[in-house]
Design a protein around this motif. Structure first.
Motif, PDB file in Angstrom:
ATOM      1  N   GLY A  23       0.784  -1.213   0.000  1.00 19.91           N
ATOM      2  CA  GLY A  23       0.000   0.000   0.000  1.00 19.91           C
ATOM      3  C   GLY A  23       0.826   1.278   0.000  1.00 19.91           C
ATOM      4  N   GLU A  24       2.122   1.126   0.068  1.00 21.76           N
ATOM      5  CA  GLU A  24       2.979   2.313   0.126  1.00 21.76           C
ATOM      6  C   GLU A  24       3.263   2.853  -1.271  1.00 21.76           C
ATOM      7  OE1 GLU A  24       6.620   3.372   3.051  1.00 21.76           O
ATOM      8  OE2 GLU A  24       6.557   1.316   2.317  1.00 21.76           O
ATOM      9  N   CYS A  25       3.469   4.154  -1.349  1.00 19.83           N
ATOM     10  CA  CYS A  25       3.884   4.757  -2.614  1.00 19.83           C
ATOM     11  C   CYS A  25       5.201   5.488  -2.364  1.00 19.83           C
ATOM     12  CB  CYS A  25       2.818   5.723  -3.120  1.00 19.83           C
ATOM     13  SG  CYS A  25       3.277   6.507  -4.661  1.00 19.83           S
ATOM     14  N   ASP A  79      16.738   8.856   3.161  1.00 18.78           N
ATOM     15  CA  ASP A  79      15.320   9.150   3.336  1.00 18.78           C
ATOM     16  C   ASP A  79      15.108  10.650   3.313  1.00 18.78           C
ATOM     17  OD1 ASP A  79      12.616   8.980   3.979  1.00 18.78           O
ATOM     18  OD2 ASP A  79      13.005   7.118   5.098  1.00 18.78           O
ATOM     19  N   GLN A  80      14.151  11.115   2.528  1.00 18.37           N
ATOM     20  CA  GLN A  80      13.874  12.547   2.434  1.00 18.37           C
ATOM     21  C   GLN A  80      12.524  12.886   3.050  1.00 18.37           C
ATOM     22  OE1 GLN A  80      15.513  15.045  -0.339  1.00 18.37           O
ATOM     23  NE2 GLN A  80      17.113  14.057   0.870  1.00 18.37           N
ATOM     24  N   GLY A  81      11.930  11.942   3.731  1.00 17.65           N
ATOM     25  CA  GLY A  81      10.609  12.189   4.296  1.00 17.65           C
ATOM     26  C   GLY A  81       9.542  12.049   3.252  1.00 17.65           C
ATOM     27  N   GLY A  82       8.343  12.623   3.526  1.00 20.28           N
ATOM     28  CA  GLY A  82       7.232  12.481   2.592  1.00 20.28           C
ATOM     29  C   GLY A  82       5.979  13.015   3.233  1.00 20.28           C
ATOM     30  N   ARG A  83       4.843  12.571   2.696  1.00 18.81           N
ATOM     31  CA  ARG A  83       3.565  13.084   3.172  1.00 18.81           C
ATOM     32  C   ARG A  83       3.312  12.698   4.619  1.00 18.81           C
ATOM     33  NH1 ARG A  83      -1.510  12.106  -0.437  1.00 18.81           N
ATOM     34  NH2 ARG A  83      -1.227  10.081   0.497  1.00 18.81           N
ATOM     35  N   ARG A  86       6.593   8.433   0.817  1.00 17.25           N
ATOM     36  CA  ARG A  86       7.971   8.458   1.278  1.00 17.25           C
ATOM     37  C   ARG A  86       8.824   8.841   0.086  1.00 17.25           C
ATOM     38  NH1 ARG A  86      11.308   3.709   3.403  1.00 17.25           N
ATOM     39  NH2 ARG A  86       9.722   2.348   2.502  1.00 17.25           N
ATOM     40  N   ILE A  87       9.805   9.702   0.292  1.00 15.77           N
ATOM     41  CA  ILE A  87      10.699  10.066  -0.799  1.00 15.77           C
ATOM     42  C   ILE A  87      12.106   9.640  -0.435  1.00 15.77           C
ATOM     43  CG2 ILE A  87      11.660  11.958  -2.159  1.00 15.77           C
ATOM     44  CD1 ILE A  87       9.062  13.448  -1.695  1.00 15.77           C
ATOM     45  N   LEU A  88      12.726   8.868  -1.351  1.00 18.73           N
ATOM     46  CA  LEU A  88      14.087   8.414  -1.110  1.00 18.73           C
ATOM     47  C   LEU A  88      14.997   9.045  -2.142  1.00 18.73           C
ATOM     48  CD1 LEU A  88      13.284   4.639  -0.576  1.00 18.73           C
ATOM     49  CD2 LEU A  88      13.778   6.343   1.183  1.00 18.73           C
ATOM     50  N   ARG A  89      16.136   9.520  -1.695  1.00 17.39           N
ATOM     51  CA  ARG A  89      17.051  10.164  -2.612  1.00 17.39           C
ATOM     52  C   ARG A  89      18.235   9.237  -2.861  1.00 17.39           C
ATOM     53  NH1 ARG A  89      17.925  14.982  -4.636  1.00 17.39           N
ATOM     54  NH2 ARG A  89      20.075  15.529  -5.143  1.00 17.39           N
ATOM     55  N   LEU A  90      18.514   9.003  -4.132  1.00 14.95           N
ATOM     56  CA  LEU A  90      19.640   8.152  -4.494  1.00 14.95           C
ATOM     57  C   LEU A  90      20.775   9.058  -4.936  1.00 14.95           C
ATOM     58  CD1 LEU A  90      20.593   5.231  -4.882  1.00 14.95           C
ATOM     59  CD2 LEU A  90      19.693   5.328  -7.200  1.00 14.95           C
TER      60      LEU A  90
END
Ligand SMILES: Nc1ncnc2c1ncn2[C@@H]1O[C@H](COP(=O)(O)OP(=O)(O)OP(=O)(O)O)[C@@H](O)[C@H]1O
Ligand SMILES: [Mg+2]
Lengths: 374, 235
Positions: free
Chosen positions: B40-42, B230-234, B219-223
């Motif tokens: 369920g994660e995006c 991890d860049q955090g998210g909603r 969730r936003i991940l930075r490569l």
């Protein structure tokens, strides 16, 4: 996956048409060229094929129907005595000249047939009947040789071997592999035309009793006449054809010309199909990314190649049929046997399969770069 | 459901390394990636060009094998299964959405959506019904028989979504799904993606450059430099 294969194939109409033209071209080329060749070469055995004799008895080591060596006529009786032989008749064949109305002359091949049985006589009459040959001084010529013989009309008088002859009937399509027209007449008259002694003949033609075994009779004849050769009809026809094939290199040169043309056609097919698949490689990559198995992708490629080959072959064979109907003549018959048609279609199918599977081999593995970043 | 999901990640990546051999020398692209994604994660994957986002996505999608490390998809260790099983995994568990849609030319919208189900061998009538439903749910009910070249870019991407969902995969992988679209259309597509994730309870990994759509991520991940941050998210 058939419908996917067909629909995607139809999406590239331009390339599809080019590939189709290539396929059709290849089929027509092979069949017509091959058919012309077969038509030509078959003339070499025509006399045997249509001659009604089951067995041809000639001089030992004979190898072409048009070049016999004289044998004693009395052998006829010994051949008749062989079990299984129903009838045996002398047959005369020889070269001489026919004088033409303008004062010219033409070398002809005189064929003398037995009066009673007319075994080995002409066929396919256009004027006159088979019996016409019995008329006084009668000869039968072919209308297709009209330009060589100055269009002899029925009833016209000529000289054959400095002997008086009268055209009594004309046939259509009995032509020689050589440039010498056949002139049919009776055996006795042929002896006169050719100035041969009466105890000679060129062949003894045999008709078998019903149920007799050809090979066994041939063997029996050879046993009784060690200086003779006895061939079944089909075999002698083949021997006569082989004579020209091997001694003239005709097979090789004709074959080479056909192969060259075929090569052009097939390259055209292969190249177009190769380009067609290459063009779609990213799509095959996409399919694999979506979970298509190797077999499914091959299935797609093979169905496309097969569809193209089948459609092209069908059109090609139709064109061949039309060409045959329109252009086949006794002078240049186009004979396309089933194995030639089938062979050309199989060849095209193989080329289609190879040239559509080859480019794909390059991406057996899914290339993520190609799939994701195009 | 959420507790089970939290304990059992759908995607479990441990210490994945990948290097490309170029001109004789190895270029390290991924060096020690750890990532768990739950049902369920995006998750959004961002980072500079050439940082290896597509490479990581390819590894997640089982079309590229890592040099080192393990990848588990719904508990199965992808490194331990053979190519046939990997192909089945791609077909049944993963749905791909590409930047350039990669629809198949010559096939209508319906046929394109049918392709994955054909690969799976689903009965034709059931497949057709499902395809039509999916086409309806991405808002293209009217265009089922149109060819891709008759559609706009946004519509094509909708078809691609429908196709990706055809075999009801657990995981959606999208590589720059909005890069070929204008702002408004990109926005629409992301809304659609969120709705589909919710509606069909999917897990999604989206690679993107597009900062305007970051708000759709859980969730936003930075490569960068071969590592994930991890860049955090909603949430
Ligand atoms: N098949 C390959 N062979 C060699 N090098 C490759 C290959 N695929 C990718 N690379 C290199 O690996 C690095 C990462 O590529 P990748 O496509 O994963 O980056 P990306 O983050 O998706 O970039 P972009 O944002 O431009 O799409 C790049 O330097 C690329 O040139
Ligand atoms: Mg990329």
């Amino acid at each position: 996956m058939w419908s996917v294969a067909i629909k995607t194939l139809l999406a590239d109409r331009g390339k599809l048409c080019t590939a189709l033209v290539g396929v059709v071209f290849s089929i027509v080329l092979v069949d017509v060229q091959g058919g012309l060749f077969l038509g030509l070469i078959r003339k070499a055995g025509m006399l045997v094929d249509y001659g009604d004799a089951d067995i041809w008895v000639g001089h030992h080591r004979i190898h072409n129907v048009d070049f016999p060596r004289d044998i004693p006529r009395r052998w006829v009786h010994r051949v008749r005595a062989v079990p299984g032989v129903q009838d045996a008749r002398p047959y005369m064949l020889g070269f001489t000249e026919m004088t033409l109305p303008g004062g010219g002359f033409e070398t002809v091949l005189v064929v003398g047939v037995d009066r009673a049985s007319r075994l080995g006589s002409a066929w396919n009459y256009r004027d006159g009947t088979p019996e016409s040959i019995l008329a006084n001084d009668g000869i039968v010529v072919d209308v297709c040789e009209g330009d060589k013989l100055d269009d002899p009309a029925v009833g016209e008088l000529r000289e054959v071997g400095r002997t008086r002859a009268r055209v009594v009937a004309r046939t259509e399509g009995i032509m020689n592999f050589l440039v010498t027209p056949y002139v049919f007449t009776t055996y006795d008259r042929a002896l006169r035309f050719l100035r041969k002694p009466a105890d000679r003949c060129s062949y003894i033609l045999v008709q078998l009793a019903p149920g007799a075994d050809r090979q066994r009779v041939c063997a029996a004849i050879k046993e009784r006449l060690p200086d003779a050769e006895a061939f079944e009809r089909d075999e002698y026809s083949r021997v006569s054809v082989d004579f020209w094939m091997t001694r003239t290199g005709l097979g090789i040169s004709f074959g080479a010309a056909t192969l060259l043309g075929l090569f052009v056609g097939l390259v055209m097919v292969a190249q177009t199909l190769y380009a067609l698949v290459l063009d779609r490689l990213p799509e095959y990559g996409t399919l694999k990314a979506m979970g298509a198995t190797e077999a499914q992708v091959y299935g797609l490629l093979v169905s496309q190649a097969t569809a193209l080959a089948l459609l092209g072959s069908a059109i090609g064979l139709a064109v061949v049929y039309v060409v045959q109907e329109q252009f086949s003549s006794p002078k240049a018959p186009i004979i396309v046997p089933w194995w030639l048609s089938l062979g050309s279609c199989a060849l095209v199918l193989i080329i289609c399969l190879v040239s559509s599977v080859l480019p794909y081999l390059r991406i057996r593995r899914v290339d993520p770069v190609m799939v994701l970043s195009q | 459901m959420s507790i089970a999901a939290a304990s059992n990640p759908v995607l479990d990546v441990r210490d994945v390394h990948k290097a490309y051999r170029r001109g004789g020398a190895d270029t390290r692209v991924l060096s020690g990636i750890d990532l768990q994604v739950h049902g369920g994660e995006c998750v959004f994957l961002v980072g500079p060009s050439g940082s290896g986002k597509s490479t990581l996505l390819s590894i997640l999608g089982c079309i590229l094998t890592p040099d080192r490390g393990t990848l588990r998809i719904v508990g199965r260790d992808v490194g331990q299964i053979d190519e046939r099983a990997r192909v089945r995994l791609r077909r049944d568990v993963i749905g791909f959405v590409f930047q350039r849609f990669q629809l198949i030319r010559g096939l209508s919208v319906l046929d394109n959506v049918l392709v994955p189900m054909r690969l799976q061998g689903k009965p034709p009538s059931a497949a057709r019904q499902r395809a039509l439903e999916l086409i309806q749910s991405v808002g293209l009910g009217e265009c089922a028989h149109a060819l891709p070249q008759q559609l706009s870019a946004g519509q094509c991407q909708r078809v691609a979504f429908a196709r990706a969902l055809a075999n009801d995969p657990l995981i959606l992988l999208a590589d720059e799904p909005t890069a070929s679209l204008d702002i408004a259309t990109g926005d629409e597509i992301m809304q659609l993606l969120r709705r589909l994730i919710q509606q069909y309870h999917k897990t999604a990994i989206v690679v993107t450059h597009d900062a305007r759509i970051f708000r759709y991520a859980d969730r936003i991940l930075r490569l960068d430099g071969g590592q994930l941050q991890d860049q955090g998210g909603r949430t």
